[in-house]
Design an enzyme around this catalytic site. Sequence first.
Site, PDB file in Angstrom:
ATOM      1  N   LYS A 246     -48.453 -22.864  13.468  1.00  0.00           N
ATOM      2  CA  LYS A 246     -48.429 -21.631  12.670  1.00  0.00           C
ATOM      3  C   LYS A 246     -47.665 -21.826  11.371  1.00  0.00           C
ATOM      4  CE  LYS A 246     -50.427 -18.698  15.689  1.00  0.00           C
ATOM      5  NZ  LYS A 246     -50.743 -17.476  16.341  1.00  0.00           N
TER       6      LYS A 246
ATOM      7  N   LYS B 183     -59.196 -24.710  19.716  1.00  0.00           N
ATOM      8  CA  LYS B 183     -59.112 -23.537  20.585  1.00  0.00           C
ATOM      9  C   LYS B 183     -59.845 -22.352  19.952  1.00  0.00           C
ATOM     10  CE  LYS B 183     -55.655 -20.528  20.963  1.00  0.00           C
ATOM     11  NZ  LYS B 183     -54.393 -19.827  21.172  1.00  0.00           N
TER      12      LYS B 183
ATOM     13  N   LYS C  13     -58.707 -16.029  17.209  1.00  0.00           N
ATOM     14  CA  LYS C  13     -59.159 -14.811  16.535  1.00  0.00           C
ATOM     15  C   LYS C  13     -59.176 -14.960  15.012  1.00  0.00           C
ATOM     16  CE  LYS C  13     -54.710 -13.236  18.067  1.00  0.00           C
ATOM     17  NZ  LYS C  13     -54.119 -12.587  19.200  1.00  0.00           N
TER      18      LYS C  13
HETATM   19  P1  ATP Z   1     -54.566 -17.158  18.096  1.00  0.00           P
HETATM   20  O1  ATP Z   1     -54.363 -18.626  18.240  1.00  0.00           O
HETATM   21  O2  ATP Z   1     -55.978 -16.743  17.916  1.00  0.00           O
HETATM   22  O3  ATP Z   1     -53.592 -16.460  17.196  1.00  0.00           O
HETATM   23  P2  ATP Z   1     -53.100 -16.412  20.393  1.00  0.00           P
HETATM   24  O4  ATP Z   1     -52.809 -17.552  21.282  1.00  0.00           O
HETATM   25  O5  ATP Z   1     -52.032 -15.794  19.596  1.00  0.00           O
HETATM   26  O6  ATP Z   1     -54.365 -16.635  19.533  1.00  0.00           O
HETATM   27  P3  ATP Z   1     -53.325 -14.182  22.059  1.00  0.00           P
HETATM   28  O7  ATP Z   1     -54.449 -13.229  22.041  1.00  0.00           O
HETATM   29  O8  ATP Z   1     -51.987 -13.700  21.681  1.00  0.00           O
HETATM   30  O9  ATP Z   1     -53.834 -15.352  21.259  1.00  0.00           O
HETATM   31  O10 ATP Z   1     -53.224 -14.890  23.464  1.00  0.00           O
HETATM   32  C1  ATP Z   1     -53.146 -14.096  24.554  1.00  0.00           C
HETATM   33  C2  ATP Z   1     -53.317 -14.885  25.805  1.00  0.00           C
HETATM   34  O11 ATP Z   1     -54.600 -15.470  25.834  1.00  0.00           O
HETATM   35  C3  ATP Z   1     -52.327 -16.040  25.960  1.00  0.00           C
HETATM   36  O12 ATP Z   1     -51.970 -16.097  27.318  1.00  0.00           O
HETATM   37  C4  ATP Z   1     -53.118 -17.241  25.561  1.00  0.00           C
HETATM   38  O13 ATP Z   1     -52.700 -18.398  26.234  1.00  0.00           O
HETATM   39  C5  ATP Z   1     -54.520 -16.853  25.997  1.00  0.00           C
HETATM   40  N1  ATP Z   1     -55.529 -17.463  25.130  1.00  0.00           N
HETATM   41  C6  ATP Z   1     -55.679 -17.259  23.786  1.00  0.00           C
HETATM   42  N2  ATP Z   1     -56.711 -17.977  23.317  1.00  0.00           N
HETATM   43  C7  ATP Z   1     -57.237 -18.645  24.384  1.00  0.00           C
HETATM   44  C8  ATP Z   1     -58.332 -19.555  24.553  1.00  0.00           C
HETATM   45  N3  ATP Z   1     -59.079 -19.934  23.534  1.00  0.00           N
HETATM   46  N4  ATP Z   1     -58.585 -20.015  25.791  1.00  0.00           N
HETATM   47  C9  ATP Z   1     -57.842 -19.635  26.857  1.00  0.00           C
HETATM   48  N5  ATP Z   1     -56.799 -18.783  26.765  1.00  0.00           N
HETATM   49  C10 ATP Z   1     -56.487 -18.295  25.552  1.00  0.00           C
END
Ligand code: ATP
Length: 333
Positions: free
Chosen positions: A117, A199, A202
Amino acid sequence: MESSERKKRIFSGIQPSGELTLGSYMGALKSWVNMQEEYDCVYCIVDMHAITVRQNPAELRRRAMAQLAQYIACGLDPEKSILFIQSHVPQHAELAWVLGCYTQFGELSRMTQFKQKSQQHADNITAGLFTYPVLMAADILLYQADAVPVGADQKQHVELCRDIAGRFNGIYGDVFTLPEPFIPRMGARIMSLGNPENKMSKSDPEGCVFLMDSPEDIRRKFKRAVTDSETSVRFDPAGKPGVSNLLTIYCAASGRTVEAAEAEFAGQGYGVFKPAVADAVIALTEPIRAEASRLMKDRTYLEGIYRSGAERAEQLARRTLRKVYKKVGFIER
Ligand code: ATP
Ligand code: LTN
């Protein structure tokens, strides 16, 4: 009732920094729903985490509300589980301060998410972004959680939380329960449809399916999903990352095993496989989308849920924080 047979406690949270995705559903939310019967569950909308990168205030407010509606639409039951908004329970910030004084600069510097990040937001690398895992540790430890259902990317943060808790307990005695990460076997790491090496995130709307996407959008995104130049539907994450990711999504959405899915599409090309994956996802998301849209119109209901959730959460949080303050040597008011 035997009070000594306390159910194990679960805590987890998702940031309202964007819309809920298929990745967050398969990696986390699906486990959250399944765990409600057996465990004592506390689920949070972690808005304080979201401001570690700049947010539009009106959007943040809207998304936090929408996320609550989507939590319920996914099957979280406010009668069974505590659903609340992090900023409504001040003990999160208070415990985070204390825990920050028991966390090493070096430990935080090693966090993969911080490194990623801070590259993505190179013009705004704040102290909040750096100390984010301390706030996450406070979230978990306040509720004495035994397990934390998350996707694979969050394992490192839960392990740091254990290290901090273990260190604190080592000095002051048994204050905190040491939490275990709970990572699903299928769906722990859903990859981007456009770039299956990354990964699903969003911040990449075309490679990402949102729970609130329309069926047309979902069909389009799967149609464009990156595969390979072969034609066989086979699970081989190293050799065929795109197809393997689609198989994972198909299996997590439909409940089938990888073997059953491979057999189902044997001898058929991607032209049959991709629309079938899209249909399985639509069958999963359409009821969620409909229910969330309905709930979004009932603000009074949603407000009632987050208010009573915060009250119940705060009761638990207060108990832990009081103990911590006493241990570190603060005078009771
Ligand atoms: P981004 O990387 O998009 O900002 P994030 O990790 O901040 O995403 P969150 O929505 O806050 O995304 O994650 C919420 C939960 O979903 C966490 O437990 C995270 O591990 C899980 N998660 C997020 N993206 C994935 C993915 N692509 N596959 C599996 N689990 C996920
Ligand atoms: N760091 C997580 C969100 C998060 C969380 C938590 C998850 C904040 N606090 C407590 C589990 C438990 C993320 O970025 N997805």
